[in-house]
Design an enzyme around this catalytic site. Structure first.
Site, PDB file in Angstrom:
ATOM      1  N   HIS A 169      -3.728   7.200   2.900  1.00 14.78           N
ATOM      2  CA  HIS A 169      -4.333   5.687   1.996  1.00 14.78           C
ATOM      3  C   HIS A 169      -4.817   5.676   3.128  1.00 14.78           C
ATOM      4  O   HIS A 169      -5.382   5.558   3.751  1.00 14.78           O
ATOM      5  CB  HIS A 169      -2.841   4.780   3.189  1.00 14.78           C
ATOM      6  N   ASN A 202     -10.354  -0.151  -0.127  1.00 15.68           N
ATOM      7  CA  ASN A 202      -8.566   0.272   0.162  1.00 15.68           C
ATOM      8  C   ASN A 202      -7.960  -0.430  -1.684  1.00 15.68           C
ATOM      9  O   ASN A 202      -8.030  -1.533  -1.562  1.00 15.68           O
ATOM     10  CB  ASN A 202      -7.805  -1.058   1.073  1.00 15.68           C
ATOM     11  N   CYS A 247       0.903  -1.064   0.058  1.00 10.05           N
ATOM     12  CA  CYS A 247       0.124   0.116   0.676  1.00 10.05           C
ATOM     13  C   CYS A 247       0.277   1.146  -0.092  1.00 10.05           C
ATOM     14  O   CYS A 247       0.249   2.390  -0.210  1.00 10.05           O
ATOM     15  CB  CYS A 247      -1.224  -0.370   1.592  1.00 10.05           C
TER      16      CYS A 247
HETATM   17  N1  COA Z   1     -18.761  -8.851   8.516  1.00  6.49           N
HETATM   18  C1  COA Z   1     -19.072  -9.505   9.376  1.00  6.49           C
HETATM   19  N2  COA Z   1     -17.937  -9.444  10.697  1.00  6.49           N
HETATM   20  C2  COA Z   1     -17.182  -9.434  10.262  1.00  6.49           C
HETATM   21  C3  COA Z   1     -16.550  -9.461   9.140  1.00  6.49           C
HETATM   22  C4  COA Z   1     -17.360  -9.209   8.658  1.00  6.49           C
HETATM   23  N3  COA Z   1     -16.454  -8.981   7.017  1.00  6.49           N
HETATM   24  N4  COA Z   1     -14.925  -9.434   9.926  1.00  6.49           N
HETATM   25  C5  COA Z   1     -14.822  -9.808  11.039  1.00  6.49           C
HETATM   26  N5  COA Z   1     -15.704  -9.448  11.432  1.00  6.49           N
HETATM   27  C6  COA Z   1     -16.105 -10.415  12.398  1.00  6.49           C
HETATM   28  C7  COA Z   1     -15.020 -10.846  13.442  1.00  6.49           C
HETATM   29  O1  COA Z   1     -15.141 -12.157  13.193  1.00  6.49           O
HETATM   30  C8  COA Z   1     -14.902 -10.610  15.070  1.00  6.49           C
HETATM   31  O2  COA Z   1     -15.846 -11.266  15.402  1.00  6.49           O
HETATM   32  P1  COA Z   1     -15.903 -12.046  17.140  1.00  6.49           P
HETATM   33  O3  COA Z   1     -15.903 -11.061  17.731  1.00  6.49           O
HETATM   34  O4  COA Z   1     -17.040 -12.633  17.303  1.00  6.49           O
HETATM   35  O5  COA Z   1     -14.354 -12.805  16.941  1.00  6.49           O
HETATM   36  C9  COA Z   1     -15.416  -9.114  15.100  1.00  6.49           C
HETATM   37  O6  COA Z   1     -15.977  -8.968  13.441  1.00  6.49           O
HETATM   38  C10 COA Z   1     -14.898  -8.431  15.520  1.00  6.49           C
HETATM   39  O7  COA Z   1     -12.990  -8.308  14.086  1.00  6.49           O
HETATM   40  P2  COA Z   1     -11.988  -7.240  14.427  1.00  6.49           P
HETATM   41  O8  COA Z   1     -10.881  -8.116  13.554  1.00  6.49           O
HETATM   42  O9  COA Z   1     -11.702  -7.061  16.207  1.00  6.49           O
HETATM   43  O10 COA Z   1     -12.996  -6.269  14.207  1.00  6.49           O
HETATM   44  P3  COA Z   1     -11.839  -4.525  13.877  1.00  6.49           P
HETATM   45  O11 COA Z   1     -12.701  -3.898  15.011  1.00  6.49           O
HETATM   46  O12 COA Z   1      -9.921  -4.922  14.149  1.00  6.49           O
HETATM   47  O13 COA Z   1     -12.558  -4.349  12.286  1.00  6.49           O
HETATM   48  C11 COA Z   1     -10.890  -4.327  10.182  1.00  6.49           C
HETATM   49  C12 COA Z   1     -11.601  -5.239  11.731  1.00  6.49           C
HETATM   50  C13 COA Z   1     -10.320  -5.315   9.256  1.00  6.49           C
HETATM   51  C14 COA Z   1     -11.778  -3.962   9.431  1.00  6.49           C
HETATM   52  C15 COA Z   1      -9.651  -3.647  11.340  1.00  6.49           C
HETATM   53  O14 COA Z   1      -8.813  -4.034  12.167  1.00  6.49           O
HETATM   54  C16 COA Z   1      -8.689  -2.884   9.785  1.00  6.49           C
HETATM   55  O15 COA Z   1      -9.086  -1.618   9.249  1.00  6.49           O
HETATM   56  N6  COA Z   1      -7.657  -2.793  10.014  1.00  6.49           N
HETATM   57  C17 COA Z   1      -6.799  -2.380   9.312  1.00  6.49           C
HETATM   58  C18 COA Z   1      -6.106  -3.357   8.145  1.00  6.49           C
HETATM   59  C19 COA Z   1      -5.907  -2.538   7.091  1.00  6.49           C
HETATM   60  O16 COA Z   1      -5.174  -1.618   7.022  1.00  6.49           O
HETATM   61  N7  COA Z   1      -5.040  -3.017   6.216  1.00  6.49           N
HETATM   62  C20 COA Z   1      -3.979  -2.817   5.270  1.00  6.49           C
HETATM   63  C21 COA Z   1      -3.051  -2.447   5.991  1.00  6.49           C
HETATM   64  S1  COA Z   1      -2.828  -1.020   4.574  1.00  6.49           S
END
Ligand code: COA
Length: 319
Positions: free
Chosen positions: A246, A276, A112
């Site tokens: 980003h 993204n 990214c």
């Molecule tokens: N739909 C519904 N539920 C989902 C899901 C989806 N698409 N993806 C994950 N979940 C669930 C998980 O299984 C988890 O369930 P649980 O509590 O029963 O275990 C719950 O949602 C919370 O998951 P978590 O990973 O803690 O959520 P979060 O608030 O951290 O959000 C992201 C997840 C991926 C959106 C977030 O962590 C993020 O954006 N991270 C950075 C990623 C990024 O920017 N990557 C690229 C870098 S360039």
């Protein structure tokens, strides 16, 4: 000798996949995706469309915006992690389509942060006098490395391309560039196969991520980087006119805006429209806010990105 941005362009493929479409594919909801990420839809390439097609179209738009002919470009650099082929590289593929011959043309992979890396490298070539006018592109077909059964990643990414024309200038345009990486975090965000790592039985190339942990490192690292940019340039928080981040997650972007004491009205947000798009996201956001008249000549911009590797980069730009 400095370099300045002379023109910008972007291209999003036509096909749109909404959060509601994803509800039909995996166990997710529009509400979850919007509130956790800020994304509402993403654009995906057609079966016969590739990264170089997106890069070419974004490049044409940037060339037109700069009011130049392709033949005036003497350096081509593409940030991409999803090239069409192992080789020729995407830079060479678009060079040929633009009818340019003989100039250096290459691509670099920094996930990214790819566009920020490409911008930083091109800036050095221009400042060092090795090129006069560069085409710098960020282009990705993320849809090709997504596991469409993994709800934790498939809702996040999309395809697209953004481009800038960077040219030598007596007045400073790119004021400062900061790049960094740390390979210790490879397990938190990676694509499972490549060229020398071949697929295991039944497994295609797939992006794997521990989103939660990536989130924390991203906020911490980007925070330190923007502090460094301000400090090295004698700037106070609030002196930046526009933050062009980003577009990975609206909550990471809000954290950066808070750290910079910038109101969200001064932050360019395009994530809702395309999710993204990896290396394409920063040049697409830049182009969007220039074309809709928000960013004006003379404005002070901070471009920043964080991605797999981990890699990160920032550029302080006087537009
Ligand atoms: N739909 C519904 N539920 C989902 C899901 C989806 N698409 N993806 C994950 N979940 C669930 C998980 O299984 C988890 O369930 P649980 O509590 O029963 O275990 C719950 O949602 C919370 O998951 P978590 O990973 O803690 O959520 P979060 O608030 O951290 O959000 C992201 C997840 C991926 C959106 C977030 O962590 C993020 O954006 N991270 C950075 C990623 C990024 O920017 N990557 C690229 C870098 S360039």
């Amino acid at each position: 000798m400095y370099s300045r941005i002379a023109g910008t362009g972007k291209y999003l493929p036509e096909r749109v996949l909404t959060n509601f479409d994803l509800e039909e594919m995996v166990d997710t909801t529009d509400e979850w995706i919007r509130t956790r990420t800020g994304i509402e839809r993403r654009h995906l390439v057609a079966d016969d469309e590739f990264t170089s097609d997106l890069a070419y179209r974004a490049s044409l738009a940037a060339i037109e915006d700069a009011g130049i002919e392709p033949g005036e470009i003497d350096f081509i650099l593409v940030g991409t992690t999803t090239p069409d082929l192992i080789f020729p590289n995407v830079g060479c593929l678009i060079q040929e389509r633009l009818g340019i011959h003989g100039t250096p043309a290459f691509s670099l992979e920094a996930a990214c942060s790819g566009f920020l890396y490409a911008l930083g490298v091109a800036n050095e070539f221009l400042r060092g006098g090795q090129a006069k006018r560069a085409l710098v592109v960020g282009a990705e077909c993320m849809s090709r490395i997504i596991d469409w059964t993994d709800r934790e990643t498939c809702v996040l990414f999309g395809d697209g391309a953004g481009a800038v024309i960077l040219e030598q200038s007596d007045d400073p345009g790119i004021l400062y560039s900061s790049l960094g990486s740390d390979g210790r975090y490879r397990e938190l965000l990676y694509a499972s196969t490549g060229v020398s790592v071949t697929p295991r039985d039944g497994e295609g190339a797939a992006l794997r991520m521990k989103g939660n942990e990536v989130f924390k490192v991203a906020v911490k690292t980007l925070g330190s980087m923007v502090d460094e940019v301000l400090q090295k340039n004698g700037l106070d928080k609030g002196e930046i006119d526009w933050l062009i981040p980003h577009q990975a997650n609206i909550r990471i972007i809000q954290a950066m805006a808070k750290r910079l004491r910038m109101p969200m009205e001064r932050v360019v947000l395009t994530i809702r429209e395309h999710g993204n798009t990896s290396a394409a996201s920063v040049p697409m956001a830049l182009d969007t806010a220039i074309r809709d008249g928000r960013i004006k000549r003379g404005d002070l911009l901070l471009l920043e990105a964080f991605g797999g590797g981990f890699t990160w980069g920032a550029s302080l730009v006087r537009y």
